[in-house]
Design a protein around this motif. Structure first.
Motif, PDB file in Angstrom:
ATOM      1  N   VAL A  47      50.687  16.067  54.099  1.00  7.15           N
ATOM      2  CA  VAL A  47      50.622  16.337  52.657  1.00  7.15           C
ATOM      3  C   VAL A  47      49.510  17.343  52.363  1.00  7.15           C
ATOM      4  O   VAL A  47      49.689  18.299  51.602  1.00  7.15           O
ATOM      5  CB  VAL A  47      50.399  15.041  51.851  1.00  7.15           C
ATOM      6  N   GLY A  48      48.344  17.119  52.975  1.00  3.53           N
ATOM      7  CA  GLY A  48      47.227  18.047  52.786  1.00  3.53           C
ATOM      8  C   GLY A  48      47.574  19.446  53.243  1.00  3.53           C
ATOM      9  O   GLY A  48      47.256  20.437  52.565  1.00  3.53           O
ATOM     10  N   PHE A  49      48.253  19.540  54.400  1.00  2.00           N
ATOM     11  CA  PHE A  49      48.669  20.843  54.913  1.00  2.00           C
ATOM     12  C   PHE A  49      49.642  21.525  53.956  1.00  2.00           C
ATOM     13  O   PHE A  49      49.527  22.723  53.680  1.00  2.00           O
ATOM     14  CB  PHE A  49      49.325  20.684  56.285  1.00  2.00           C
ATOM     15  N   LEU A  50      50.614  20.767  53.443  1.00  2.00           N
ATOM     16  CA  LEU A  50      51.617  21.345  52.548  1.00  2.00           C
ATOM     17  C   LEU A  50      50.985  21.905  51.282  1.00  2.00           C
ATOM     18  O   LEU A  50      51.349  23.000  50.829  1.00  2.00           O
ATOM     19  CB  LEU A  50      52.661  20.288  52.184  1.00  2.00           C
ATOM     20  N   ILE A  55      49.501  26.808  48.352  1.00  2.00           N
ATOM     21  CA  ILE A  55      48.530  27.648  47.634  1.00  2.00           C
ATOM     22  C   ILE A  55      48.427  29.023  48.282  1.00  2.00           C
ATOM     23  O   ILE A  55      48.389  30.051  47.601  1.00  2.00           O
ATOM     24  CB  ILE A  55      47.151  26.960  47.594  1.00  2.00           C
ATOM     25  N   GLY A  56      48.400  29.035  49.611  1.00  2.00           N
ATOM     26  CA  GLY A  56      48.337  30.310  50.327  1.00  2.00           C
ATOM     27  C   GLY A  56      49.567  31.160  50.097  1.00  2.00           C
ATOM     28  O   GLY A  56      49.474  32.375  49.868  1.00  2.00           O
ATOM     29  N   LEU A  62      44.177  23.881  63.975  1.00  2.00           N
ATOM     30  CA  LEU A  62      44.884  23.298  62.832  1.00  2.00           C
ATOM     31  C   LEU A  62      46.366  23.127  63.133  1.00  2.00           C
ATOM     32  O   LEU A  62      46.983  22.120  62.751  1.00  2.00           O
ATOM     33  CB  LEU A  62      44.699  24.182  61.596  1.00  2.00           C
ATOM     34  N   GLU A  63      46.952  24.096  63.806  1.00  2.00           N
ATOM     35  CA  GLU A  63      48.370  24.011  64.167  1.00  2.00           C
ATOM     36  C   GLU A  63      48.631  22.873  65.144  1.00  2.00           C
ATOM     37  O   GLU A  63      49.635  22.157  65.025  1.00  2.00           O
ATOM     38  CB  GLU A  63      48.838  25.345  64.757  1.00  2.00           C
ATOM     39  N   VAL A  64      47.723  22.697  66.101  1.00  2.00           N
ATOM     40  CA  VAL A  64      47.867  21.606  67.074  1.00  2.00           C
ATOM     41  C   VAL A  64      47.775  20.251  66.373  1.00  2.00           C
ATOM     42  O   VAL A  64      48.573  19.340  66.631  1.00  2.00           O
ATOM     43  CB  VAL A  64      46.794  21.711  68.172  1.00  2.00           C
ATOM     44  N   VAL A  65      46.812  20.130  65.451  1.00  2.00           N
ATOM     45  CA  VAL A  65      46.665  18.881  64.687  1.00  2.00           C
ATOM     46  C   VAL A  65      47.930  18.597  63.884  1.00  2.00           C
ATOM     47  O   VAL A  65      48.407  17.459  63.830  1.00  2.00           O
ATOM     48  CB  VAL A  65      45.441  18.959  63.746  1.00  2.00           C
ATOM     49  N   GLY A  86      56.774  17.214  43.068  1.00  2.00           N
ATOM     50  CA  GLY A  86      57.359  18.260  42.248  1.00  2.00           C
ATOM     51  C   GLY A  86      56.571  19.553  42.303  1.00  2.00           C
ATOM     52  O   GLY A  86      57.144  20.649  42.377  1.00  2.00           O
ATOM     53  N   LEU A  87      55.242  19.447  42.292  1.00  2.00           N
ATOM     54  CA  LEU A  87      54.385  20.631  42.340  1.00  2.00           C
ATOM     55  C   LEU A  87      54.542  21.378  43.659  1.00  2.00           C
ATOM     56  O   LEU A  87      54.666  22.608  43.684  1.00  2.00           O
ATOM     57  CB  LEU A  87      52.923  20.212  42.145  1.00  2.00           C
ATOM     58  N   VAL A  88      54.543  20.635  44.749  1.00  2.00           N
ATOM     59  CA  VAL A  88      54.702  21.252  46.070  1.00  2.00           C
ATOM     60  C   VAL A  88      56.077  21.905  46.187  1.00  2.00           C
ATOM     61  O   VAL A  88      56.199  23.039  46.686  1.00  2.00           O
ATOM     62  CB  VAL A  88      54.509  20.194  47.180  1.00  2.00           C
TER      63      VAL A  88
END
Length: 211
Positions: free
Chosen positions: A9-12, A17-18, A53-56, A192-194
Motif C-alpha cells: 500500500v505504501g509503495f502504491l 504520486i511519482g 526497494l524493488e527487492v523489498v 479510490g484515490l490510488v
C-alpha cells in the motif's frame, strides 16, 4: 498478510504520486525518474537504493501471495466438511472472488508492467528513450488495448485495496460500532484515490491530454 500488504500500500501511494509528475511536463517527469536511480549518491552506487526497494517489494508480493494460499489451506483444513447451509451474503461472495481471481490478474499485470516500464522488453521505445517518451509511447491511442489492460488491472487493484485495508482494520481489532463507518470510508477513500491517480495517467495519454 497484513505486514506485506502494508508495504505494498505504501509503495502504491508513493508510486502514484511519482506518476502524477507526468502532468508537470516532460522535464519534471524525467528528473523524477533520474532521481529514483540516483538516490543515495555518492554514498552508494547508482541505483542501489532503488534496487533495494524493488527487492523489498518483490519479497512483500511473494509473502503476500504465500500468506493468502497458506490461510486458505488452513481454513480448508480446519473445516474439511462443507457447511450444510451455504448462507453467504452477496457482498461476502463478491469480495472473496475479487480477492482470489483479481489477485491472479494483478500478478500478471505486475509481470507485464515490469517487462514494459522497468526492463523495457515490451515497450515500443525500448531502453534508448527517456522515461517520459516510453510512457507516452506505451499508451498511444493506437495501443488502446494496452491502456484498457492497465485500467482494468488498476481497477482490480483498487477493489483489492478496499477489501484488504478493511480486512486489516478488522484483523487489528480497530473495528467497533462507532468506528465502523469511518474505517469503511477510509478504506474506500484510500483505494479510490490510488485508483484514480493511476488510471488518470494512461487515460490522459490515450485521449491526448498528455503527449
Amino acid at each position: 498478510m497484513a505486514v506485506s500488504g502494508s508495504i505494498m500500500v505504501g509503495f502504491l501511494v508513493l508510486h502514484m504520486i511519482g506518476n502524477l509528475k507526468i502532468f508537470l511536463g516532460e522535464d519534471d517527469f524525467n528528473h523524477y525518474a533520474h532521481w529514483l536511480r540516483t538516490m543515495g549518491e555518492p554514498a552508494v552506487p547508482y541505483r542501489t537504493v532503488l534496487t533495494i526497494l524493488e527487492v523489498v517489494l518483490v519479497v512483500a508480493v511473494v509473502l503476500h501471495m504465500w500468506s493468502a494460499i497458506s490461510l486458505a489451506r488452513r481454513a480448508s483444513a480446519a473445516r474439511p466438511v462443507k457447511y450444510q447451509s451455504k448462507k453467504k451474503s452477496h457482498a461476502q461472495g463478491y469480495a472473496v472472488h475479487t480477492m482470489r481471481y483479481g489477485g491472479v490478474i494483478i500478478a500478471v499485470y505486475i509481470v507485464w508492467h515490469l517487462l514494459d516500464l522497468t526492463f523495457f522488453v515490451v515497450n515500443p521505445k525500448g531502453s534508448g528513450a527517456t522515461p517520459y517518451d516510453r510512457m507516452v509511447a506505451d499508451f498511444d491511442p493506437s495501443r488502446w488495448f494496452i491502456t484498457l489492460f492497465y485500467v482494468v488491472a488498476i481497477l482490480l487493484v483498487g477493489l483489492h485495496l478496499n477489501h484488504g485495508i478493511w480486512s486489516a482494520f478488522q484483523t487489528l481489532g480497530l473495528r467497533s460500532p462507532r468506528s465502523n463507518k469511518a474505517l469503511r470510508a477510509l478504506a474506500a477513500g484510500v483505494a479510490g484515490l490510488v485508483t484514480l491517480g493511476f488510471v488518470s495517467v494512461p487515460l490522459s495519454i490515450t485521449f491526448g491530454l498528455v503527449s
